[in-house]
Design a protein around this motif. Structure first.
Motif, PDB file in Angstrom:
ATOM      1  N   UNK A 194      17.978  27.112  36.730  1.00  0.00           N
ATOM      2  CA  UNK A 194      17.781  25.852  37.437  1.00  0.00           C
ATOM      3  C   UNK A 194      17.111  26.101  38.787  1.00  0.00           C
ATOM      4  N   UNK A 195      16.466  25.085  39.305  1.00  0.00           N
ATOM      5  CA  UNK A 195      15.789  25.196  40.593  1.00  0.00           C
ATOM      6  C   UNK A 195      16.762  24.872  41.720  1.00  0.00           C
ATOM      7  N   UNK A 196      16.465  25.391  42.898  1.00  0.00           N
ATOM      8  CA  UNK A 196      17.306  25.103  44.059  1.00  0.00           C
ATOM      9  C   UNK A 196      16.643  24.070  44.964  1.00  0.00           C
ATOM     10  N   UNK A 197      15.352  24.204  45.196  1.00  0.00           N
ATOM     11  CA  UNK A 197      14.599  23.274  46.042  1.00  0.00           C
ATOM     12  C   UNK A 197      13.129  23.416  45.678  1.00  0.00           C
ATOM     13  N   UNK A 198      12.276  22.657  46.365  1.00  0.00           N
ATOM     14  CA  UNK A 198      10.840  22.792  46.122  1.00  0.00           C
ATOM     15  C   UNK A 198      10.130  23.037  47.444  1.00  0.00           C
ATOM     16  N   UNK A 199       8.942  23.616  47.354  1.00  0.00           N
ATOM     17  CA  UNK A 199       8.187  23.953  48.555  1.00  0.00           C
ATOM     18  C   UNK A 199       6.711  23.649  48.331  1.00  0.00           C
ATOM     19  N   UNK A 200       6.056  23.207  49.388  1.00  0.00           N
ATOM     20  CA  UNK A 200       4.630  22.887  49.328  1.00  0.00           C
ATOM     21  C   UNK A 200       3.868  23.876  50.192  1.00  0.00           C
ATOM     22  N   UNK A 201       2.830  24.466  49.645  1.00  0.00           N
ATOM     23  CA  UNK A 201       1.942  25.268  50.467  1.00  0.00           C
ATOM     24  C   UNK A 201       0.521  25.144  49.962  1.00  0.00           C
ATOM     25  N   UNK A 202      -0.407  25.499  50.813  1.00  0.00           N
ATOM     26  CA  UNK A 202      -1.826  25.317  50.534  1.00  0.00           C
ATOM     27  C   UNK A 202      -2.377  26.523  49.789  1.00  0.00           C
TER      28      UNK A 202
ATOM     29  N   UNK B 151      16.909  16.326  46.287  1.00  0.00           N
ATOM     30  CA  UNK B 151      16.592  17.734  46.511  1.00  0.00           C
ATOM     31  C   UNK B 151      15.761  17.852  47.778  1.00  0.00           C
ATOM     32  N   UNK B 152      15.794  19.022  48.383  1.00  0.00           N
ATOM     33  CA  UNK B 152      14.976  19.248  49.569  1.00  0.00           C
ATOM     34  C   UNK B 152      13.562  19.656  49.172  1.00  0.00           C
ATOM     35  N   UNK B 153      12.614  19.174  49.952  1.00  0.00           N
ATOM     36  CA  UNK B 153      11.214  19.524  49.749  1.00  0.00           C
ATOM     37  C   UNK B 153      10.681  20.090  51.062  1.00  0.00           C
ATOM     38  N   UNK B 154      10.352  21.370  51.062  1.00  0.00           N
ATOM     39  CA  UNK B 154       9.903  22.055  52.263  1.00  0.00           C
ATOM     40  C   UNK B 154       8.382  22.113  52.287  1.00  0.00           C
ATOM     41  N   UNK B 155       7.795  21.883  53.447  1.00  0.00           N
ATOM     42  CA  UNK B 155       6.338  21.897  53.587  1.00  0.00           C
ATOM     43  C   UNK B 155       5.924  23.076  54.468  1.00  0.00           C
ATOM     44  N   UNK B 156       5.477  24.138  53.821  1.00  0.00           N
ATOM     45  CA  UNK B 156       5.114  25.353  54.547  1.00  0.00           C
ATOM     46  C   UNK B 156       3.823  25.190  55.336  1.00  0.00           C
ATOM     47  N   UNK B 157       3.057  24.157  55.030  1.00  0.00           N
ATOM     48  CA  UNK B 157       1.830  23.908  55.791  1.00  0.00           C
ATOM     49  C   UNK B 157       2.173  23.480  57.217  1.00  0.00           C
ATOM     50  N   UNK B 158       3.288  22.768  57.369  1.00  0.00           N
ATOM     51  CA  UNK B 158       3.715  22.308  58.690  1.00  0.00           C
ATOM     52  C   UNK B 158       4.513  23.374  59.432  1.00  0.00           C
ATOM     53  N   UNK B 159       5.141  24.258  58.672  1.00  0.00           N
ATOM     54  CA  UNK B 159       5.916  25.343  59.273  1.00  0.00           C
ATOM     55  C   UNK B 159       5.783  26.580  58.386  1.00  0.00           C
TER      56      UNK B 159
END
Length: 303
Positions: A188-196, A256-264
């Motif tokens: 199962x997944x824990x969270x999701x993350x966005x990156x470019x 669920x949490x969605x993290x945006x690595x583009x912003x951080x």
């Protein structure tokens, strides 16, 4: 480096056709990066001691991943003999699993643990016959409330083993799984993350496997649990963290949490997911349906 497979495409009632993109864990740095991030977050976090404990936890995971790296290929072959993904329960049958548990518990005992954690470690050494049962409990997402600490330590062991195996999988064989399970180990997944990754202007979203650390592409405006594209919203419950949003589905009522690595760029999907949740818990005035989120043994004692 991402492995993009244009020939593998998702085609479900709730999914738009898209290239299947997957990123297997880097066994040389996966846990080290988590440890580094936990240590950094602890400097200003209300749950400082917990995050420092997890930093040490991940440091030991990295040490054992390095020690047993030569078993990676054998684990991948053994775990995926009859399937394109790792058979997680099959690996629990190996004596290798017990060896990792033993070494992990010994190394954890050298840390300045709480009285409860020390008692649990001592008991676990005497209950070797329960190690496989606890492992299967975690794979089935069923943890007895009174044994949360035991299962936390076993989860750490499973992460080491499955990340080693997943790091050696063939990207041309692995394919999407039903119910949005991890394509590498069906975890199962824990969270999701966005990156470019240069694939889309809005960035590419990936789900993160709790067990092996594999990342796989998933559409932005789609629930990662029920796959619904209806009534899915994102909210910023922590005004100090614009790079982390909570996606809430009105269809299945899970979040669920969605993290945006583009912003951080310093975000680490596993560490920041836990830190964000603990921060929320310390602010009881916030209203966030965290109990409806993904299964995570690292948060069992808190939510």
């Amino acid at each position: 480096m991402l492995n993009e497979k244009d020939s593998k495409r998702l085609n479900t009632p709730h999914t738009t056709l898209t290239s299947f993109v997957i990123k297997f864990p880097d066994r040389k740095a996966l846990f080290a990066k988590r440890a580094q991030r936990f240590t950094h977050l602890a400097t200003t976090h209300s749950a400082k001691n917990t995050l420092l404990f997890l930093a040490h936890f991940c440091t030991i995971q990295q040490q054992l991943a390095e020690r047993f790296k030569d078993f990676s290929s054998a684990l991948a072959r053994f775990g995926s003999i009859s399937t394109p993904f790792i058979d997680r329960s099959k690996i629990l049958e190996l004596g290798f699993y017990e060896s990792i548990v033993h070494d992990f518990l010994n190394k954890m005992s050298t840390y300045s643990l709480s009285t409860k954690q020390k008692e649990v470690l001592n008991t676990m050494h005497l209950q070797k016959d329960q190690w496989r049962l606890w492992g299967n409990n975690i794979l089935n997402c069923e943890i007895p409330t009174k044994q949360a600490v035991e299962h936390l330590f076993i989860t750490g062991v499973l992460q080491i083993i499955y990340s080693l195996a997943a790091s050696q999988l063939n990207s041309q064989i692995v394919k999407p799984q039903q119910k949005n399970l991890c394509p590498a180990c069906r975890g199962t997944h824990s969270a999701s993350i966005i990156f470019d990754e240069g694939l889309k202007e809005e960035g590419t979203r990936f789900c993160s496997c709790l067990y092996c650390g594999t990342l796989w592409h998933y559409p932005h405006l789609q629930c990662i649990f029920c796959e619904s594209t209806q009534s899915v919203s994102s909210s910023d419950f922590n005004k100090n963290s614009e790079s982390i949003l909570v996606q809430i589905c009105q269809t299945c009522h899970r979040s669920c949490k969605q993290l945006d690595q583009r912003k951080n760029p310093s975000l680490e999907v596993f560490a920041d997911d836990i830190a964000y949740t603990l921060d929320h818990i310390s602010q009881s005035s916030l209203s966030l349906p965290l109990k409806q989120g993904a299964f995570n043994p690292f948060l069992m004692e808190y939510i």
